[in-house]
Scaffold this motif. Structure first.
Motif, PDB file in Angstrom:
ATOM      1  N   THR A  37      -3.759  46.347  38.962  1.00  0.00           N
ATOM      2  CA  THR A  37      -3.479  44.909  38.862  1.00  0.00           C
ATOM      3  C   THR A  37      -4.079  44.109  40.014  1.00  0.00           C
ATOM      4  O   THR A  37      -4.005  42.879  40.015  1.00  0.00           O
ATOM      5  CB  THR A  37      -1.960  44.682  38.836  1.00  0.00           C
ATOM      6  N   HIS A  38      -4.650  44.779  40.994  1.00  0.00           N
ATOM      7  CA  HIS A  38      -5.236  44.088  42.146  1.00  0.00           C
ATOM      8  C   HIS A  38      -6.542  43.424  41.732  1.00  0.00           C
ATOM      9  O   HIS A  38      -7.298  43.979  40.914  1.00  0.00           O
ATOM     10  CB  HIS A  38      -5.478  45.097  43.274  1.00  0.00           C
ATOM     11  N   PRO A  39      -6.870  42.253  42.286  1.00  0.00           N
ATOM     12  CA  PRO A  39      -8.130  41.566  41.927  1.00  0.00           C
ATOM     13  C   PRO A  39      -9.376  42.427  42.125  1.00  0.00           C
ATOM     14  O   PRO A  39     -10.348  42.293  41.382  1.00  0.00           O
ATOM     15  CB  PRO A  39      -8.131  40.351  42.859  1.00  0.00           C
ATOM     16  N   TRP A  40      -9.357  43.336  43.108  1.00  0.00           N
ATOM     17  CA  TRP A  40     -10.538  44.168  43.337  1.00  0.00           C
ATOM     18  C   TRP A  40     -10.767  45.178  42.207  1.00  0.00           C
ATOM     19  O   TRP A  40     -11.855  45.725  42.075  1.00  0.00           O
ATOM     20  CB  TRP A  40     -10.404  44.922  44.653  1.00  0.00           C
ATOM     21  N   ALA A  41      -9.750  45.439  41.431  1.00  0.00           N
ATOM     22  CA  ALA A  41      -9.884  46.449  40.368  1.00  0.00           C
ATOM     23  C   ALA A  41     -10.868  46.017  39.291  1.00  0.00           C
ATOM     24  O   ALA A  41     -11.437  46.866  38.593  1.00  0.00           O
ATOM     25  CB  ALA A  41      -8.519  46.736  39.752  1.00  0.00           C
ATOM     26  N   THR A  42     -11.076  44.708  39.125  1.00  0.00           N
ATOM     27  CA  THR A  42     -11.961  44.211  38.063  1.00  0.00           C
ATOM     28  C   THR A  42     -13.216  43.529  38.603  1.00  0.00           C
ATOM     29  O   THR A  42     -14.012  43.011  37.820  1.00  0.00           O
ATOM     30  CB  THR A  42     -11.193  43.224  37.164  1.00  0.00           C
ATOM     31  N   ARG A  43     -13.415  43.547  39.902  1.00  0.00           N
ATOM     32  CA  ARG A  43     -14.592  42.895  40.457  1.00  0.00           C
ATOM     33  C   ARG A  43     -15.844  43.696  40.108  1.00  0.00           C
ATOM     34  O   ARG A  43     -15.828  44.927  40.057  1.00  0.00           O
ATOM     35  CB  ARG A  43     -14.467  42.694  41.961  1.00  0.00           C
ATOM     36  N   ARG A  44     -16.913  42.988  39.853  1.00  0.00           N
ATOM     37  CA  ARG A  44     -18.175  43.638  39.481  1.00  0.00           C
ATOM     38  C   ARG A  44     -19.075  43.851  40.693  1.00  0.00           C
ATOM     39  O   ARG A  44     -19.884  44.785  40.700  1.00  0.00           O
ATOM     40  CB  ARG A  44     -18.907  42.788  38.443  1.00  0.00           C
ATOM     41  N   ARG A  62      -0.170  51.694  44.894  1.00  0.00           N
ATOM     42  CA  ARG A  62       0.140  51.575  43.465  1.00  0.00           C
ATOM     43  C   ARG A  62       0.954  50.327  43.162  1.00  0.00           C
ATOM     44  O   ARG A  62       0.861  49.745  42.078  1.00  0.00           O
ATOM     45  CB  ARG A  62       0.915  52.810  42.984  1.00  0.00           C
ATOM     46  N   SER A  63       1.761  49.905  44.129  1.00  0.00           N
ATOM     47  CA  SER A  63       2.594  48.724  43.915  1.00  0.00           C
ATOM     48  C   SER A  63       1.785  47.438  43.923  1.00  0.00           C
ATOM     49  O   SER A  63       2.304  46.383  43.562  1.00  0.00           O
ATOM     50  CB  SER A  63       3.674  48.659  44.997  1.00  0.00           C
ATOM     51  N   GLY A  64       0.520  47.519  44.370  1.00  0.00           N
ATOM     52  CA  GLY A  64      -0.318  46.332  44.428  1.00  0.00           C
ATOM     53  C   GLY A  64      -0.217  45.591  45.734  1.00  0.00           C
ATOM     54  O   GLY A  64      -0.780  44.492  45.872  1.00  0.00           O
ATOM     55  N   ALA A  65       0.478  46.160  46.740  1.00  0.00           N
ATOM     56  CA  ALA A  65       0.704  45.452  47.998  1.00  0.00           C
ATOM     57  C   ALA A  65      -0.593  45.180  48.756  1.00  0.00           C
ATOM     58  O   ALA A  65      -0.787  44.094  49.317  1.00  0.00           O
ATOM     59  CB  ALA A  65       1.665  46.254  48.876  1.00  0.00           C
ATOM     60  N   ALA A  66      -1.498  46.162  48.773  1.00  0.00           N
ATOM     61  CA  ALA A  66      -2.736  46.018  49.543  1.00  0.00           C
ATOM     62  C   ALA A  66      -3.656  47.183  49.201  1.00  0.00           C
ATOM     63  O   ALA A  66      -3.203  48.209  48.678  1.00  0.00           O
ATOM     64  CB  ALA A  66      -2.442  45.992  51.045  1.00  0.00           C
ATOM     65  N   PRO A  67      -4.959  47.048  49.509  1.00  0.00           N
ATOM     66  CA  PRO A  67      -5.870  48.180  49.332  1.00  0.00           C
ATOM     67  C   PRO A  67      -5.601  49.265  50.376  1.00  0.00           C
ATOM     68  O   PRO A  67      -4.992  49.020  51.415  1.00  0.00           O
ATOM     69  CB  PRO A  67      -7.255  47.551  49.538  1.00  0.00           C
ATOM     70  N   ALA A  68      -6.091  50.459  50.078  1.00  0.00           N
ATOM     71  CA  ALA A  68      -5.977  51.574  51.015  1.00  0.00           C
ATOM     72  C   ALA A  68      -7.287  52.338  51.031  1.00  0.00           C
ATOM     73  O   ALA A  68      -8.033  52.339  50.043  1.00  0.00           O
ATOM     74  CB  ALA A  68      -4.837  52.499  50.618  1.00  0.00           C
TER      75      ALA A  68
END
Length: 309
Positions: free
Chosen positions: A179-186, A240-246
């Protein structure tokens, strides 16, 4: 010194003591892993050997006679001495058994050490290995202080003042919740973007943290952590909770990526997020015997793991 005729066998003496404690031949038999008839036969054989009646058997249980009580009391120090003898012999065997104390960083201990130790047991089946787990900085300190003969660490550089051997390279990846914005960035993530983003970090002294920090500080001081967590499991759960990247080892996140619970973010080619797995030892005592074998086996196993098939 020779024992006098009629000296009771220690096992049947122990059985008689159980009858005294439990008040039942059946219960004593169960304690000693035998049938009640077998226990009764052994007590009867002891009575014949001593020419004494030791047990009165009744419908409600078994009661020691006065002679039986006396034999039990006389036998207590004998049985205690037998136990002490057995423990002393076991301690001698343990002291004579070859041993190796190893301390390893968390990722290596969780994901690589089991394979290496399995291989080591094939050539040293009697070796007693003690494994402690800590972060890379603590591992180096333990080896420096000779608390362990051998250490395994992860990080960009070898610890200062210790002997070392590189065993393998470990790839680090940036992961986020689906659900994080980076998950769908191209567009690939740049080093500057990664440095400017609050990340989920391991505690200071972690090999992962040192590697990521040294990679990112080339592009400026990394942003303050979104959180500092003491284990890879805590980092994955928080990511996994979407809090921040790791940024984590691909070794520990592979199953999450396959399951789709975390998403890998594509990085720009200019970012080289990798660290080395190293064996380390005190310079005055380089590995020998089983310790040297473990280092060699680890290197072979890691080389075979990354070799193209």
């Amino acid at each position: 010194m020779s024992l006098p005729p009629g000296t009771p066998d220690l096992e049947v003496l122990d059985l008689l003591m159980s009858v005294a404690e439990l008040g039942s031949l059946g219960a004593a038999a169960r304690r000693h892993g035998m049938s009640q008839p077998a226990a009764s036969m052994r007590i009867s054989a002891l009575e014949r050997r001593l020419n004494l009646r030791l047990v009165d058997r009744g419908r409600t249980g078994s009661v020691l006679t006065d002679a039986g009580q006396t034999v039990v009391e006389l036998g207590r120090p004998v049985l205690a001495a037998a136990v002490a003898l057995g423990e002393g012999i076991a301690a001698l065997r343990h002291a004579a058994r070859p041993s190796l104390r190893v301390v390893a960083s968390t990722t290596i201990a969780d994901h690589r050490i089991p394979h290496w130790l399995n291989a080591l047991r094939k050539i040293h089946p009697d070796l007693a290995v003690t494994l402690a787990v800590a972060n890379s900085r603590q591992v180096a300190a333990a080896v420096t202080d000779r608390e362990a003969a051998l250490g395994f660490v992860e990080g960009p550089h070898p610890p200062t003042g210790l002997g070392s051997r590189v065993l393998a390279a470990d790839e680090l990846v940036v992961v986020v919740s689906p659900t994080h914005p980076w998950a769908t960035r191209r567009r690939a993530l740049t080093a500057r973007e990664l440095a400017d983003t609050p990340l989920l970090w391991r505690e200071k002294g972690s090999g992962t943290r040192d590697t990521v920090w040294q990679t990112l500080e080339i592009h400026g001081t990394p942003a303050p952590p979104a959180a500092e967590l003491g284990s890879a499991a805590a980092i994955l759960a928080t990511a996994r909770s979407g809090a921040a990247p790791a940024v984590v080892s691909r070794l520990i996140v592979a199953h999450e990526l396959r399951a789709g619970t975390l998403h890998e973010v594509r990085l720009a080619d200019s970012i080289a997020l990798a660290r080395k797995f190293r064996a380390i030892w005190h310079r005055r005592t380089p590995p020998e015997g089983p310790a040297a074998d473990l280092v060699e086996l680890a290197a072979r196993i890691e080389s075979a793991r990354v070799r193209p098939r």
